[in-house]
Enzyme design. Sequence first.
Site, PDB file in Angstrom:
ATOM      1  CB  ALA A  62      -1.016   0.014   1.307  1.00  7.65           C
ATOM      2  CG  ASN A 238      18.012   1.912 -11.170  1.00  5.33           C
ATOM      3  OD1 ASN A 238      18.917   1.788 -10.698  1.00  5.33           O
ATOM      4  ND2 ASN A 238      16.885   2.311 -10.541  1.00  5.33           N
ATOM      5  CE  LYS A 274      14.329  -1.358 -14.112  1.00  9.57           C
ATOM      6  NZ  LYS A 274      14.699  -2.732 -14.237  1.00  9.57           N
ATOM      7  N   GLY A 279      17.322   6.016 -21.863  1.00 13.00           N
ATOM      8  CA  GLY A 279      16.900   5.014 -22.578  1.00 13.00           C
ATOM      9  C   GLY A 279      17.054   3.446 -21.658  1.00 13.00           C
ATOM     10  CB  THR A 304       5.976   6.052  -8.599  1.00 13.11           C
ATOM     11  OG1 THR A 304       6.344   7.263  -8.033  1.00 13.11           O
ATOM     12  CG2 THR A 304       5.854   4.620  -7.675  1.00 13.11           C
ATOM     13  CG  ASP A 308       8.101  -1.994 -10.804  1.00 16.94           C
ATOM     14  OD1 ASP A 308       9.100  -2.669 -10.760  1.00 16.94           O
ATOM     15  OD2 ASP A 308       7.523  -1.512  -9.908  1.00 16.94           O
TER      16      ASP A 308
END
Length: 364
Positions: A62, A238, A274, A279, A304, A308
């Site tokens: 959450a 990343n 990433k 790019g 955000t 993913d």
Amino acid sequence: MAQARVRLTPAAYTPAAAFLSGSNPRPAHLTFFPKLTPTSISATAAANAPPPHIVVVGSANADIYVEVDRLPLIGETVAARAGRSLAGGKGANQAACGGRLALGPTYLVARVGDDANGRLLEGALADAGGVRTDRVARAADAPSGHAVVMLMPDGQNSIIIVGGANMEGWAAGIGPEDLELIRKAGVLLLQREIPDWVNAQAAQAAKSAGVPVIMDAGGMDAPVPGELLSLVDIFSPNETELARLTGMPTETFEQISQAAGECHKMGVREVLVKLGSQGSALFVEGEEPIRQPIIPATEVIDTTGAGDTFTSAFAVALVEGKPKEECMRFAAAAASLCVRVKGAIPSMPDRKSVMKLLDSAKVE
């Protein structure tokens, strides 16, 4: 057209028990949702059958969003412009994205608490469309995981994670039905917001059946166990995560290439990096890197979930049998759409929107 199913030669693997240090923990008390009947896909399926299913084993959080002009200094209190709670977590994000983009079903294997946040997550995943949540279980003895997302005006963010059931709800490990679901998948997606030994158990099941394993490096700030990396086919950090995990600089493309080479030495043949506004790049051991520029967004609202989205979209294209270059273009388009909307799961694009953007960008 023949069914596209990526299979790898099974490799030797270490039993999951090897990843458990100390005595076996007390079994978790879990309550599963009513089980749905999964679509059976086999090598002898009809030519018009959808691709095999995708399985995501990972976290569900959450996310408590607070919109701030800047991060507070030590000892300082700042006022937020707005705040709200949304569903997120790297596992849930990737599953929601797969559910919206994939032609076949996407399953999420995860743990939530038997609490209000758990019900928020269950509802959001059900509303996301396409993701199968019957393998999400409630851990009675742990609260749902949650995160505080501090969102700046330029769309960048800083995030603090509280593991909750993501870390504490796996004492009994992954159940036999879920392991069988993994063995029959077209691809397995993992992240590092659940215990490494749980990831290893899932990866072992996939490896034993020749199912490709993609692992997103995001999550806990700790070295990845070598035994786990040896089970991963595509490792996706990343540039910041790549620097942290290798101890090498990643400020230039040459440095990123060298750091990816270090990952190859750790046993991962493919490293999908990433690079944010620069790019992405895929480094396959012994081959020239494949570079993919971003597909610019008309406006960046919230980054955000962009990583993913990219990883999940890449997996969707991979399981459909697309070449790696096309997988990266598809992922770049999905990520471009993601950053235009606030929130992680709410920002996940659908397949029609991604294909439309690819057409408009004249990317083939």
